[in-house]
Design a protein around this motif. Sequence first.
Motif, PDB file in Angstrom:
ATOM      1  N   ASP A  25       0.889  -1.185  -0.122  1.00 38.41           N
ATOM      2  CA  ASP A  25      -0.032   0.073   0.029  1.00 38.41           C
ATOM      3  C   ASP A  25       0.950   1.263   0.068  1.00 38.41           C
ATOM      4  N   ARG A  28       2.194   1.849  -3.286  1.00 39.73           N
ATOM      5  CA  ARG A  28       1.414   2.669  -4.278  1.00 39.73           C
ATOM      6  C   ARG A  28       1.164   4.107  -4.062  1.00 39.73           C
ATOM      7  N   GLN A 102       6.953  -2.700  -8.045  1.00 41.37           N
ATOM      8  CA  GLN A 102       6.786  -1.245  -7.416  1.00 41.37           C
ATOM      9  C   GLN A 102       8.067  -0.497  -7.102  1.00 41.37           C
TER      10      GLN A 102
END
Length: 151
Positions: A25, A28, A102
């Motif tokens: 999370d 992101r 990511q």
Amino acid sequence: MDAFETDRLSDLISRKQACLLQLCDLGRQQADLIERDDMTQLLKVLAAKQHLIGSLQGIERELVPFRDQDPQQRQWRTPADRAHCAHEVTLCRQLLAEIMVQEKRSESRLAARRNEAAQRLRLAHAASQACGAYQNDTKTETGMLDVMSES
């Protein structure tokens, strides 16, 4: 191996999964902040990620004794408990893979932002030098009027 030592293993895997979910999370959020060029918030997210990475490292240290065990020799309360833990391990692997992707994207995007900023600074510097050069060429000399010369 103690009976139901697997309860501890299952708990550690659940904690690891929760930690990885939070890291995902935050990853992101990190990508979004890089796109918005919000470096102040980005630093806060990176600090939170660093804290979670420390927690994850602690969990990994606690998992070390289980790594040397034969998984087939572990005693589970129920087959469902074993299946649940195995599923969480699979999710942890997937989350870790996603986090790695990511990180690579964020690193690449941040490097691109850095290069863009460096290019803007070079252009601004060049424009400043050009402006300074024009100013030096167009300066009129000021000084005393020569009234003593005979014409």
